[in-house]
Design a protein around this motif. Structure first.
Motif, PDB file in Angstrom:
ATOM      1  N   TYR A 100      -8.008  -0.189  -2.374  1.00 15.15           N
ATOM      2  CA  TYR A 100      -7.171   0.418  -1.503  1.00 15.15           C
ATOM      3  C   TYR A 100      -7.793   0.872  -0.261  1.00 15.15           C
ATOM      4  O   TYR A 100      -7.269   0.641   0.893  1.00 15.15           O
ATOM      5  CB  TYR A 100      -6.565   1.616  -2.340  1.00 15.15           C
ATOM      6  N   VAL A 124      -4.642   4.396  -6.105  1.00 14.13           N
ATOM      7  CA  VAL A 124      -4.955   4.599  -4.640  1.00 14.13           C
ATOM      8  C   VAL A 124      -6.268   4.881  -4.299  1.00 14.13           C
ATOM      9  O   VAL A 124      -6.843   4.493  -3.640  1.00 14.13           O
ATOM     10  CB  VAL A 124      -4.007   5.709  -3.979  1.00 14.13           C
ATOM     11  N   LEU A 164       0.828  -1.175  -0.217  1.00 13.88           N
ATOM     12  CA  LEU A 164       0.018  -0.114  -0.088  1.00 13.88           C
ATOM     13  C   LEU A 164       0.754   1.331   0.057  1.00 13.88           C
ATOM     14  O   LEU A 164       0.682   2.278  -0.518  1.00 13.88           O
ATOM     15  CB  LEU A 164      -0.951   0.051   1.177  1.00 13.88           C
TER      16      LEU A 164
END
Length: 729
Positions: free
Chosen positions: A525, A520, A501
């Motif tokens: 996410y 993102v 991440l």
């Protein structure tokens, strides 16, 4: 060589001078010329036994009559046959045995025991056939062919073989099928007789070329062992085992018309035998029927798989499936009890006998689980499959396929909640199953289950809406439970994926392109941040007298990534995403007792143009913040969207301060928030929203004043230990 000379040719194991090199290779152990053969030939004693050297050198005594006959045959062989040449020799090479594949002839080193010879009467019969063949050879030159016999053909049946070969040219296709069936039955009888007379040679053939036997004979020995322990005395000849009712059907296994139809009475008898004495033969018959039932809908699989039974009645079909799944774990537990409690079934003395049966059952169960569509049957199959977890762990390939099917049920959008939960329970059982190797206990499937469970969850989160959100929340909560099984292993997994991440976020901050922003600002996410914040919240809670969890060191990097994602695109359109992440951080801070300053990221929203400017009238429905990351453009600058933002601000501020309502530093903590909210209320043109925020400020002030009053009573200087022990009275 003429066809009528087969008897003599077999007896002397010699070749025609026209035989090429390929035919010479096929007839291993036969000397190249007649002189060598006579020199190596030894007379056979009348005891009926002969040595290995005699067997491979010809194996038959020579006398003066044989010499005269050989000379006559050699003269006949010199006569050329019209239309034949060396290139066509391969066309004359035929195998007379009805086996599936030609047998690999044993070498001298492989055979340890002498093979029984034919009796004198059979030798005389062969000599008579050879003489008759010599008289008729001139008339049948056009039918000339060379016969190569497999070493396991019995001389006692040579006369019948010759008679059938002579008549095969005149049979039509239908007769040839019937002949093949008769040959198959006769071949099995020959193999059974060979097994009794010379077990060592039979085992050699079974090991070197099982296809020559033409039947699966391995389970006979298995069931003999099983029946000695409480089962009946019947033999089981198919993959799982078959009884007397299928002995006449073995030659026609692939023909549906020849398969034995499973009836209710037959099934009840099997079940009764299993329940009363855990009979292995009845259990294997039931599993054989189960194998056929699981593949009924797969035509391609049915073509390449051998079956003994067929199931026609739907009621019997359901009973076969449910009965097999119910009794299989019971039977396996009875016969595969490990040597040590909690050990693997591999340690059982009967594992070599039952291994094939267990593997075949698990494979059939996989086929069934793939094809089921009814939720009740899915739930039943998964529940019964979970009982066989110790056996799944013994077969790595089947265990991986089993895990894949469970993950499909676990993440399937059409799966019922009970199926989804039962699938997770089966995954958890598989992940916790241990295998003992070299006095060392391991949990081989834990890492695989953790990894695949998380990746399956991430893949399922790609589409989030009103219909899928409940299932996603359930999957997240279930997966979080598995990560508490072994927190050291969970830390390794969490570290890798949290770092991933961070890499995505860093790429988006450096490149600043639409593609990197989308990596993102997407549901996957956001759900990943929420997932790991829930994992850390569940297992990093401080407990007196216990060491901190290995996962607690991941709180800081996860917080940094989450707060970085909040500010990546600070526009009003992505406020829904910001609130999702801030709520996750608020729950993480509450559970782990780690202070995370969330107020600055909330007060930024109050200073935005979206709330300062006067909102446009809007008739749109209130935005569902749970299923949106990006506000639709019609909502921007509208009264509905502005009211929704103020509601979310109030909710997140309350959640972020709630863990510290009784903390000694709470009055100082809320001062910036109180000032910021009051400043916004003075300038805001949204009276309704301002009143709601001011109510929040009043609540914070009340809490703060209570702490100040209680704090005025203390008699210690600023001290961290004393501050921790401070309680609100």
């Amino acid at each position: 060589m003429a066809k009528s000379n087969k008897g003599s040719s077999k007896r002397h194991n010699q070749k025609s001078p026209r035989t090429d090199k390929k035919v010479e290779k096929a007839s291993t152990g036969v000397s190249k010329n007649k002189k060598d053969k006579k020199a190596n030939t030894k007379p056979i004693e009348k005891s009926g036994k002969m040595s290995v050297e005699d067997f491979f050198s010809g194996g038959f005594a020579m006398d003066s009559e044989d010499d005269a006959l050989d000379q006559e045959l050699q003269q006949l062989e010199q006569v050329p046959v019209e239309g034949s040449d060396d290139d066509d020799d391969e066309d004359f090479l035929k195998i007379t045995t009805p086996a599936k594949a030609p047998a690999k002839e044993p070498t001298k080193e492989d055979v340890d025991e002498p093979m029984e010879d034919v009796d004198e009467s059979s030798q005389q019969s062969e000599e008579e056939q050879a003489e008759e063949g010599t008289d008729s050879e001139e008339e049948d030159d056009d039918d000339e062919e060379m016969i190569v016999t497999a070493p396991d053909n019995e001389a006692d049946n040579d006369e019948e073989d010759d008679d059938e070969d002579d008549s095969s040219d005149n049979e039509d296709d239908e007769d040839s099928k019937e002949k093949l069936m008769r040959d198959a039955k006769k071949h099995k009888l020959e193999m059974d007789e060979l097994k009794k007379r010379d077990p060592e040679f039979y085992k050699f053939l079974e090991k070197e070329d099982a296809g020559l036997l033409g039947f699966d004979m391995s389970e006979d020995e298995d069931d003999e062992n099983d029946n000695n322990d409480g089962g009946d005395d019947e033999d089981v000849d198919d993959e799982y085992g078959s009884g007397d009712e299928v002995d006449d059907q073995e030659s026609n296994m692939q023909n549906d018309k020849s398969l034995v139809t499973v009836t209710k009475a037959m099934l009840d008898k099997w079940v009764e035998q299993i329940e009363t004495k855990c009979d292995s033969t009845a259990a294997k018959r039931l599993l054989a029927a189960f194998k056929s039932a699981t593949r009924m809908a797969d035509e391609e699989e049915r073509e390449k798989t051998t079956f003994i039974y067929k199931v026609i009645d739907p009621n019997v079909f359901n009973s076969v499936l449910t009965s097999a799944m119910h009794y299989a774990p019971i039977v396996f537990k009875r016969y595969l009890a490990p040597k040590k409690e909690g050990g693997s079934p591999r340690s059982s003395s009967r594992w070599s006998v039952w291994q094939t049966t267990v593997k075949a059952y698990l494979t059939s169960l996989l086929y069934l689980m793939k094809s089921l569509t009814d939720s009740n049957m899915q739930y039943l199959a998964i529940r019964e499959a979970e009982k066989c977890t110790v056996y799944w762990a013994c077969f790595e390939k089947q265990a991986k396929d089993y895990l894949k099917i469970l993950l499909d049920y676990y993440s399937g959008l059409g799966s019922a909640d009970n199926v989804r939960i039962q699938s997770f329970l089966a995954i958890r059982t598989l992940a916790s199953s241990s295998v003992t190797t070299r006095n060392k206990t391991e949990v081989p499937f834990l890492d695989t289950c953790l990894k695949n469970l998380y990746l399956t969850f991430v893949h399922s989160c790609k589409l989030t809406n009103t219909h899928t959100l409940p299932a996603i929340n359930l999957m997240r909560n279930l997966a979080i439970e598995l990560y508490g099984f072994d927190q050291t292993t969970s830390y390794q997994q969490a570290f890798v994926y949290i770092r991933q991440l961070g890499i995505h976020l860093r790429g988006a901050m450096q490149t600043k392109s639409d593609e990197t922003f989308k990596s993102v600002y997407n549901w996957q996410y956001v759900h990943c941040i929420d997932f790991w914040s829930n994992v850390l919240s569940s297992y990093c809670q401080p407990v007196d007298g216990q060491e901190d969890s290995p996962l607690k060191s991941l709180v800081y990097p996860l917080t940094q990534i989450a707060l970085g994602a909040v500010r990546l695109i600070p526009t009003a359109q992505y406020y829904p995403l910001r609130f999702h992440i801030l709520k996750s951080m608020a729950s993480l801070s509450d559970a782990t007792n780690v202070y995370i300053p969330l107020a600055p990221y909330i007060l930024e929203i109050l200073d935005s143009a979206e709330l300062k400017n006067k909102a446009k009238p809007s008739t749109a429905k209130p935005l569902d913040w749970d299923i949106h990351l990006r506000a639709p453009k019609p909502y921007l600058r509208g009264r509905t969207y502005q009211d929704g933002i103020i509601d979310q601000v109030s909710e997140v501020l309350t959640a972020s301060f709630k863990p510290y309502f009784h903390h000694i530093s709470f009055p100082e903590m809320v001062i910036p928030t109180i000032i910021g909210v009051k400043r916004f209320a003075k300038k805001s043109k949204n009276a309704k929203g301002s009143r709601k925020l001011l109510d929040l400020v009043k609540m914070l002030e009340v809490k703060s004043n209570a702490i100040l009053i209680q704090r005025a009573k203390i008699d210690f200087a600023p001290d961290s230990n004393q501050a921790r022990r401070f309680t609100f009275a």
